[in-house]
Write an enzyme that holds these catalytic residues in place. Sequence first.
Site, PDB file in Angstrom:
ATOM      1  N   ASP A 117       0.855  -1.183   0.000  1.00  0.00           N
ATOM      2  CA  ASP A 117       0.000   0.000   0.000  1.00  0.00           C
ATOM      3  C   ASP A 117       0.894   1.237   0.000  1.00  0.00           C
ATOM      4  OD1 ASP A 117      -1.726   2.131   0.677  1.00  0.00           O
ATOM      5  OD2 ASP A 117      -3.052   0.798   1.793  1.00  0.00           O
ATOM      6  N   TYR A 162     -12.176  13.842  -7.439  1.00  0.00           N
ATOM      7  CA  TYR A 162     -11.229  13.042  -8.217  1.00  0.00           C
ATOM      8  C   TYR A 162     -10.356  13.953  -9.094  1.00  0.00           C
ATOM      9  CZ  TYR A 162      -9.478   9.713 -11.687  1.00  0.00           C
ATOM     10  OH  TYR A 162      -8.666   8.980 -12.506  1.00  0.00           O
TER      11      TYR A 162
END
Length: 317
Positions: free
Chosen positions: A56, A145
């Site tokens: 991650d 976004y």
Amino acid sequence: MKVLVTGGAGFIGSHLVDRLMEDGYEVRVLDDLSAGSLENLNRWLENENFEFIRGDMRDYKIVKEAVDDVEVVFHLAANPEVRISSQSPELLYETNVLITYNLLQAIRESNVKFLVFTSSSTVYGDANVLPTPESYGPLEPISVYGGAKLAAEALISGYAHIFGFRALIFRLANIIGKRSNHGVIYDFINKLKRNPNELEILGDGKQRKSYLHVSDTINGILHIFEYFKRQNKIFDVYNLGNEDWITVKEIAEIVSEEMGLSPKFKFTGGVDGGRGWKGDVKFMLLSIEKAKKTGWRPKMNSYEAVRRTVRELLGVL
């Protein structure tokens, strides 16, 4: 040359890995497999020039390890869902902005010479110039976004100018093709598999956008990267898209035709004047004149790319 591809198990990333491996690069992939799949990389897992790190990118130690001993980073890792802007803005921040910051910090302490970043047409928002050139401004994203992508671009520019590496940004249109696991074509196919008689279409169906096949996308990224390496710019931005555009209703018609169905179309009406969701850019067409001047141009137009993608996702191709 040794390269790192973040998000390399994902849709676009895995196609990029395929090309880089075929071209003889040493490739390391960093991916947490939240959106990607190891199946996309199966053919390379035992290859001595390939390395996979599952991790991650919100964990800086993992990112620092991944950039060790590489010259080029292709940064494709991101949460690809524009639609979650209103539900999970904090997730978009973490999986677009924070991971880019971690990567830049790691690059700062490494020998990386080039960073290539896949940004998005969403940074332009509702542009009042169509086709929209890279010089368009002010940039006013209408989704979190798009805002996160623009924030990542700005960080990359700042770090490149201060810390001695070169950075290339690609603002992508809607990228489609084999291995895609989200987006309008993927959604339409799955909706029709569940109910062949009716197809729900978000918005008014008049949303019109440019679509680029992933094969043309990879060709563009690698061709322009080679061109960029020969220039003396520290930072540059290129649009990658098509010169035509297609409506959501037309995409629904192509999907239905390729599946041999004649469903009733049910339009939701959408929000804010027929958008599919809050933050959906209704009309998007990028100018690709700058990219074409390097010698690249797409082989498929939007209509051809959509039809090919439907066939690929249905397993016909």
